[in-house]
Design an enzyme around this catalytic site. Structure first.
Site, PDB file in Angstrom:
ATOM      1  N   GLY A 242     -11.759   6.120  -0.687  1.00 24.83           N
ATOM      2  CA  GLY A 242     -10.416   6.668  -0.624  1.00 24.83           C
ATOM      3  C   GLY A 242      -9.584   6.276   0.575  1.00 24.83           C
ATOM      4  N   ARG A 281      -9.901   0.197  -2.860  1.00 23.77           N
ATOM      5  CA  ARG A 281      -8.591  -0.271  -2.393  1.00 23.77           C
ATOM      6  C   ARG A 281      -8.657  -0.850  -0.973  1.00 23.77           C
ATOM      7  NH1 ARG A 281      -3.862   2.245  -4.250  1.00 23.77           N
ATOM      8  NH2 ARG A 281      -5.215   3.995  -4.860  1.00 23.77           N
ATOM      9  N   TYR A 321       2.902   5.311 -10.864  1.00 25.55           N
ATOM     10  CA  TYR A 321       2.802   6.171  -9.684  1.00 25.55           C
ATOM     11  C   TYR A 321       4.062   6.169  -8.815  1.00 25.55           C
ATOM     12  CZ  TYR A 321      -2.246   5.519 -10.582  1.00 25.55           C
ATOM     13  OH  TYR A 321      -3.493   5.450 -11.139  1.00 25.55           O
ATOM     14  N   CYS A 346      10.478  -4.469 -22.615  1.00 26.25           N
ATOM     15  CA  CYS A 346      11.524  -3.638 -23.220  1.00 26.25           C
ATOM     16  C   CYS A 346      11.309  -2.160 -22.894  1.00 26.25           C
ATOM     17  CB  CYS A 346      11.554  -3.861 -24.730  1.00 26.25           C
ATOM     18  SG  CYS A 346      13.004  -3.172 -25.517  1.00 26.25           S
ATOM     19  N   GLU A 347      11.376  -1.831 -21.610  1.00 25.73           N
ATOM     20  CA  GLU A 347      11.251  -0.460 -21.114  1.00 25.73           C
ATOM     21  C   GLU A 347      12.144  -0.318 -19.889  1.00 25.73           C
ATOM     22  OE1 GLU A 347       9.333   2.130 -22.094  1.00 25.73           O
ATOM     23  OE2 GLU A 347       8.047   1.167 -23.595  1.00 25.73           O
ATOM     24  N   TYR A 375      -6.147  -2.286  -8.280  1.00 27.82           N
ATOM     25  CA  TYR A 375      -5.461  -1.582  -9.368  1.00 27.82           C
ATOM     26  C   TYR A 375      -4.248  -2.371  -9.872  1.00 27.82           C
ATOM     27  CZ  TYR A 375      -8.535   1.943  -7.519  1.00 27.82           C
ATOM     28  OH  TYR A 375      -9.652   2.594  -7.069  1.00 27.82           O
TER      29      TYR A 375
END
Length: 421
Positions: A242, A281, A321, A346-347, A375
């Site tokens: 984390g 990460r 996020y 298309c968003e 990610y």
């Protein structure tokens, strides 16, 4: 080291200008620095040397980036793997990570996945519920094997991170409540096919303050002490991962790996168990970029849009996020302007940055979306029938294709013709 830097006015990955990568492999593509990710692995291992009893296990969180080339690089550095599916186990083993260095986490392990993990001899199951204890006992008994188990305890610690990646609070789906730990271990001890090996905890991702890690570790040690008084020997303590990274250039640097290691050594001094860590990460995020080309610039009455050939299906973090990524022109100019940086999907949510001050790029210019090593590719999809992009690894002045670009034919290959249609 700094994996991406300007040299003679051009953004480079190690010793290779990114325009050369684009010319050879096309865009969009993910580009990773091998030297950086191996350096991070070595720093993490060194920082934790001497913590706990014996040699700690640094188990890379495969979910962050399951590329075979990346896993193989970490395998050579002696890392293990933190996995959450049979697919991730197979990837880790195929890349050269020994099964005994694999820790199997996750709330939804199936009997089939447990069976496979037992058959190849993984190092530890991190179990997250009483019903999962029961299922694993049944599977292990059927195979005549004994499963090494740690129970994941939810310490109810606020990690002060995005709500969707906070995993150590009481209202999340993860782990067994701390107050139920002793009874859960008693249940575990009642099964001959299960061995109490350890305890586990994971409080979240992208945590930039050491205090939550310290609070969680102290809570876990309280439980270890209670378990030992009850007669349960604890051989391992998995403290999760984390540790956050810097995504914005103007943000303060988060705690270093070395600072994290010093805190861990201080808090765990005297612990009579081997420690396990699950960084993801923090090892890989800043090793990678998503390299993209500008399709066109669109001007409207209210905004300027820089339309890239990369889209939310390639990197979903900003959409999912509201995540921030630095986005840099590969050959920046002195002139700047404000723009929304978007993709062709298309968003309305297909947006990487809104009202960002950037170098005044034009059509066919290259842009690099930074800190995309974690990610990124692993969460990509083929939405709008857009094939998955290529992935490239660079070491010094060498580059290699580590995943080829998909074709539309690849997307349709597994579809079946229905005779009655």
């Amino acid at each position: 080291m700094i994996p991406f830097s300007l040299k003679n006015g051009t953004l480079c990955v190690e010793d290779i200008p990114l325009p050369e990568i684009a010319a050879q492999y096309g865009t969009p593509c993910y580009v990773y620095s091998h030297s950086y990710l191996t350096e991070r692995a070595r720093r993490f291992t060194k920082a934790l040397d001497g913590a706990g009893k014996g040699k700690s296990l640094v188990a890379f969180a495969v979910k962050a980036n399951p590329s075979q080339a990346i896993l193989a690089s970490f395998a050579k550095e002696g890392l293990g793997a933190d996995v959450v599916s049979a697919g991730e186990i197979r990837r880790a083993v195929h890349a050269g990570i020994p099964p005994e260095r694999i820790v199997f986490s996750g709330v939804g392990k199936t009997a089939e996945e447990m069976r496979y993990a037992l058959e190849i001899g993984i190092g530890q199951f991190n179990i997250e519920s009483v019903s999962e204890i029961e299922m694993l006992a049944e599977v292990a008994t059927s195979l005549g094997k004994k499963a090494a188990v740690a129970l994941r305890i939810n310490p109810d610690v606020d990690p002060h991170t995005h709500a969707k990646i906070a995993t150590g609070k009481a209202d999340t789906k993860f782990g067994i409540a701390a107050e139920d730990a002793l009874s859960a271990y008693e249940k575990l001890a009642s099964y001959p096919s299960l061995k109490i090996q350890g305890i586990a905890s994971h409080i979240g991702s992208q945590i930039t303050d050491l205090a939550p890690f310290e609070a969680a570790a102290e809570r876990i040690y309280e439980i270890i002490t209670a378990l030992e008084k009850a007669g349960h020997a604890i051989e391992t303590a998995d403290l999760g991962g984390g540790l956050g990274v810097r995504y914005k250039d103007d943000q303060p640097e988060p705690p270093s790996v070395e600072a994290y290691g010093e805190m861990i050594k201080r808090v765990t001094k005297g612990w009579n168990c081997r420690l396990i860590f699950e960084p993801g990460r923090s090892l890989i995020a800043n090793a990678g970029v998503l390299l993209s080309k500008v399709i066109r610039i669109k001007e409207s009455k209210t905004a300027r849009f820089v339309i890239l050939d990369a889209a939310m299906n390639d990197l979903v973090r900003p959409t999912l996020y509201d995540a921030y990524h630095e986005i840099k022109a590969v050959t920046p100019s002195a002139q700047t302007y404000q723009a929304d940086i978007v993709g062709p999907v298309c968003e309305t949510g297909d947006i990487f940055a809104r009202n960002r001050s950037i170098s005044a790029v034009k059509a066919d210019d290259l842009m690099a979306i930074m800190s995309a090593g974690a990610y990124g590719a692993t969460m990509a999809s083929a939405y709008n029938s857009r094939p998955l992009v290529a992935e490239v690894m660079v070491s010094g002045n060498k580059s290699a294709l580590i995943r080829k670009r998909q074709s539309v034919e690849d997307l349709m290959r597994d579809e079946q013709k229905v005779e009655w249609l």
